[in-house]
Design a protein around this motif. Structure first.
Motif, PDB file in Angstrom:
ATOM      1  N   ILE A   1      42.762  38.444  46.978  1.00 18.20           N
ATOM      2  CA  ILE A   1      41.537  38.485  47.638  1.00 18.20           C
ATOM      3  C   ILE A   1      41.608  40.069  48.014  1.00 18.20           C
ATOM      4  O   ILE A   1      42.309  40.374  48.941  1.00 18.20           O
ATOM      5  N   HIS A   2      40.780  40.941  47.633  1.00 22.28           N
ATOM      6  CA  HIS A   2      40.875  42.364  47.900  1.00 22.28           C
ATOM      7  C   HIS A   2      39.243  42.695  48.538  1.00 22.28           C
ATOM      8  O   HIS A   2      38.480  42.646  47.891  1.00 22.28           O
TER       9      HIS A   2
ATOM     10  N   VAL B   1      37.036  41.444  50.564  1.00 20.50           N
ATOM     11  CA  VAL B   1      35.720  40.754  50.272  1.00 20.50           C
ATOM     12  C   VAL B   1      35.100  40.699  51.469  1.00 20.50           C
ATOM     13  O   VAL B   1      35.368  40.424  52.530  1.00 20.50           O
TER      14      VAL B   1
ATOM     15  N   ASP C   1      41.390  40.500  53.164  1.00 20.34           N
ATOM     16  CA  ASP C   1      42.479  40.899  52.263  1.00 20.34           C
ATOM     17  C   ASP C   1      43.616  39.776  52.336  1.00 20.34           C
ATOM     18  O   ASP C   1      44.255  39.663  53.324  1.00 20.34           O
TER      19      ASP C   1
ATOM     20  N   LEU D   1      34.760  31.360  52.502  1.00 21.67           N
ATOM     21  CA  LEU D   1      35.775  32.127  51.698  1.00 21.67           C
ATOM     22  C   LEU D   1      36.308  31.475  50.499  1.00 21.67           C
ATOM     23  O   LEU D   1      36.214  31.959  49.410  1.00 21.67           O
TER      24      LEU D   1
ATOM     25  N   VAL E   1      35.600  32.815  46.734  1.00 23.68           N
ATOM     26  CA  VAL E   1      36.742  32.812  45.524  1.00 23.68           C
ATOM     27  C   VAL E   1      36.749  32.204  44.492  1.00 23.68           C
ATOM     28  O   VAL E   1      36.967  32.596  43.579  1.00 23.68           O
TER      29      VAL E   1
ATOM     30  N   LEU F   1      29.678  37.769  45.872  1.00 22.81           N
ATOM     31  CA  LEU F   1      30.485  38.830  46.663  1.00 22.81           C
ATOM     32  C   LEU F   1      29.510  39.810  47.218  1.00 22.81           C
ATOM     33  O   LEU F   1      28.714  40.464  46.188  1.00 22.81           O
TER      34      LEU F   1
ATOM     35  N   VAL G   1      38.138  39.529  43.440  1.00 23.07           N
ATOM     36  CA  VAL G   1      39.048  38.229  43.679  1.00 23.07           C
ATOM     37  C   VAL G   1      39.660  38.028  42.444  1.00 23.07           C
ATOM     38  O   VAL G   1      39.150  38.337  41.272  1.00 23.07           O
TER      39      VAL G   1
END
Lengths: 476, 273
Positions: B26-27, B29, B43, B65, B69, B75, B80
């Motif tokens: 997860i970057h 987000v 993250d 969350l 995902v 987003l 993700v």
């Protein structure tokens, strides 16, 4: 588990539904020959109307069921009302009246109305019901205005006929219309048979469906399209105001009788067919009555019948269940109270004033009479009148055993909840004897030991556990 | 026939352990509802199969969350990846347990019908569940102790039984990574035990499980890895080093009741050590 023991054989039921449905629908193309055989009994027109409304009802019942299950019944209503302007618009654009073009116009207008609704929902903060109310009435009003306009223009005999699109008229139904209904019915039936699994999943849990990769939006729109087509072909017969009732009533009515989606869909289609056939026959017999309202009233009759009389979900069944629950509750309280009064006096079965027990539990005289009589008939208590006013009652030996079981259940529950307060939800529904079955033996023994130490464990003979006789009450 | 939790095919398990892409990445987000951020700058990278607890106060964005995902909410920023791909491309390997309140339990389907829905992803368009799918669904039901309830209408179940039905449906998906949204909220002790032992056996099979959890008392017992959220990631890492009074205060603020429950859990953990 061997695969052959599975109860599911998907092939057969599908054929059972599809074959007769196809045969009935196919008869729309054989109308003249059918009429030739039956003309002695009923007229050609009657057969056309009967077949048309039967198919119409079946189709609406089938498609409407999913609408009801998804809580989208009002969306169908918006669609129906919004479709009205499409009829005069088609006439204005073409410059002449054409049945097909008008229905096409209604189809486009209806979907445009639903699209408008999604826009209002997305871009404004208008509440859902308000948005639906506005779009439904505005577009319906627009339709009425446009119809008046077209009628003043007097395009190609435009004076007459529009009324039937508002309140419905089956008398003049044409074979061409019936064939259209047949095509639509077969198309929606095949779609639902083909996509049964997909519709079931997205209707029940669209989030899960999307995680599995199903295009929930596409399936949704397909369903909406089916509702639109169904609505539009029903417009001339039932009218824009009442189409929704034909969509909703069969599904809602059948839901009283079944817990299975297949049965619900099949049953709604059959019921819809019956409503259509009976309603149109009634409308034809009393020729002054418009078809739409009569069909809806027939549907409502089935609905009210089910609402009252359905087992388990019906009002009467639920009332009876509730009464029984309350009676059992009072019965247990009476026995438990007598037991505890005896216990406080040292254990002998003694006479106790009935009125005191009643006021303790806030029972009305009727409730008191009912519970005391019932328990006395079961030979669990004896009753005695005292001069002046009131009555006394006393537990019999059998009653004491029975009451001990009840009191033991109550106390085990409270002791258990003292230790595990978060188990209240689970334990609330347990019968007195359930503790012996549901608790691990060592836990039961430790609870009993705690009660015994306080001198609060009723002596229950091992075999005296009464059978389950109702729902557990919540003790104060 | 295999048990529900040991169903992964050979190449799937070995694939997760040796391949380069992380299980979950997860970057940065950010998620927003109506231009109001509800979750930002998250993250997370998971490279090893883990039992992961997601904790945080109400409204902290725990469910959001998971939904972000899985692609259920859009987003507003960030990216993700699951097993190196999108949630959609990896959908056969993802199991999902939504919140129990998210569906209408009066819907006319039986318990078995619901569990069979877990097999729909693999079945694909138009195909109906066959006898072996039904047998598989019954096995999954049995593994959550619900074999006797297969033909019940779902509305007649208790809350715990409904939750078990959802778990059985997720098992029927034969996934490698599971996302569970509050599977232990409002259930009885028996169901909580079933859920817990299920998590354990999934973990033993090398699966990754992310669980939104609300009961701080059981956190150290249930999870080996923690994500602590309060609209942003306040702490993440192995439970031993992450579940500290300091991180709890950062996540929950100074709310006494919560901190007491956590302190209780901490004490018990120290005692057992």
């Amino acid at each position: 588990m061997s695969p052959s023991s599975s109860p599911r054989r998907p092939g057969l039921p599908v054929a059972l539904v599809l074959i007769p449905a196809t045969l009935i629908a196919a008869s729309a193309w054989l109308l003249p020959s059918i009429a030739a055989y039956t003309s002695a009994l009923v007229s050609y027109n009657t057969i056309v109307v009967l077949l048309g409304t039967t198919l119409l009802g079946a189709n609406a019942g089938l498609i409407g069921t999913f609408t009801v299950l998804r809580g989208r019944a009002l969306l169908g209503d918006v669609l129906a009302h919004a479709s009205l302007p499409g009829l005069p618009l088609a006439v204005l654009i073409l410059g002449r009246r054409s049945f097909g073009a008008m229905l096409g116009g209604a189809f486009i207008a209806g979907l445009a109305g639903v699209f408008l609704l999604t826009l209002v929902r997305r871009w404004t903060r208008t509440k859902d019901d308000a948005a639906m109310g506005i779009i439904r009435s505005v577009l319906f009003g627009l339709g009425v205005v446009l119809i008046s306009f077209v009628q003043t223009r007097d395009v190609d005999g435009g004076k007459a006929g529009f009324d039937s699109y508002i309140l419905g008229k089956t008398a003049g139904m044409l074979a061409e219309h019936v064939r259209l209904i047949a095509i639509v019915s077969l198309a929606s039936l095949s779609t639902i048979v083909l996509l049964y699994k997909e519709f079931q999943l997205t209707s029940f849990d669209s989030g899960f469906a999307r995680v599995q990769g199903w295009p929930a939006l596409v399936l949704d729109n397909l369903q909406m399209g089916l509702v639109a087509v169904t609505t539009v072909v029903a417009l001339p017969a039932v009218g824009a105001v009442l189409v929704t009732a034909l969509l909703i009533l069969p599904g809602v009515t059948m839901r009283f009788w079944t817990e299975r989606l297949r049965t619900l869909l099949l049953g709604s289609a059959v019921l819809g067919a019956a409503i259509g056939a009976i309603g149109s026959s009634a409308s034809a017999t009393f020729s002054l009555l418009p078809a739409g309202p009569v069909i809806v009233l027939v549907g409502v009759a089935f609905f009210v019948f089910s609402l009252l009389l359905a087992p388990r979900r019906g009002l009467i069944a639920r009332q009876i269940a509730q009464q029984k629950f309350r009676r059992d509750r009072r019965r247990r309280r009476l026995l438990a109270t007598l037991y505890e009064l005896d216990e406080a006096d040292g254990g002998e079965n003694d006479w106790h004033g009935v009125d005191r027990i009643a006021s303790r539990h806030a029972w009305s005289p009727t409730e008191l009479f009912q519970v005391v009589t019932e328990v006395e008939l079961e030979d669990l208590i004896r009753r005695r009148d005292i001069d002046g006013a009131g009555q006394l009652c006393r537990l019999t030996t059998a009653g004491t055993e029975h009451a001990a079981t009840i009191v033991r259940g109550f106390r085990l529950r409270d002791a258990l909840l003292d230790q595990y307060p978060d188990q209240a939800v689970l334990v609330a529904a347990w019968e007195p004897r359930d503790f012996d079955e549901n608790l691990p033996p060592e836990q039961l023994a430790s609870l009993e030991a705690r009660l015994r130490a306080d001198g609060r464990l009723p002596a229950v003979p091992p075999r005296a556990m009464p059978p389950a006789d109702g729902l557990e009450e919540n003790r104060r | 026939m295999s048990t529900p939790v040991s169903s992964t095919t050979q190449n799937e398990t070995s694939g997760t352990s040796r391949s380069a892409p992380p299980i979950l990445d997860i970057h940065d987000v950010t998620v927003a509802y109506h231009e109001r951020p509800v979750l930002w700058d998250v993250d997370i990278t998971l490279t090893e199969p883990r039992l992961v607890g997601i904790i945080g106060p109400n409204g902290a964005g725990k469910s959001t969350l998971i939904k972000a995902v899985l692609g259920l909410v859009p987003l507003a920023g960030g990216s993700v990846s699951i097993f190196g791909g999108t949630a959609h491309s990896q959908r056969r390997r993802i199991g999902y347990v939504p919140q129990r309140e998210s569906v209408d339990w009066d819907f006319p389907v039986s318990v078995l019908d619901v569990v069979l829905m877990g097999t729909y992803g693999r079945l694909g368009w138009f195909r109906r569940p066959r006898a072996d799918d039904v047998a598989w669904a019954r096995e999954c039901l049995a593994s959550v102790g619900m074999a006797d309830y297969a033909d019940r209408q779902i509305g007649q179940l208790s809350g715990g039984q409904q939750q078990r039905t959802f778990l059985a449906r997720a098992l029927a998906q034969r996934a490698d990574i599971y996302f569970m949204d509050e599977p232990m909220a409002g259930v009885d002790a028996a169901t909580e035990r079933v859920v817990f032992s299920l998590l354990q056996s999934l973990r033993k099979e090398g699966k990754t499980v992310l669980v939104v959890h609300h009961d701080l008392r059981t956190v150290p017992q249930y999870f080996e890895h923690l994500l602590m959220l309060n609209m942003r990631l306040t702490a993440a890492g192995p439970t031993d080093s992450t579940f500290t009074a300091d991180n709890l205060r950062k996540t929950y603020g100074g709310r006494l009741d919560v901190l007491e429950a956590a302190a209780d859990a901490l004490r018990r953990r120290q005692k057992s050590d």
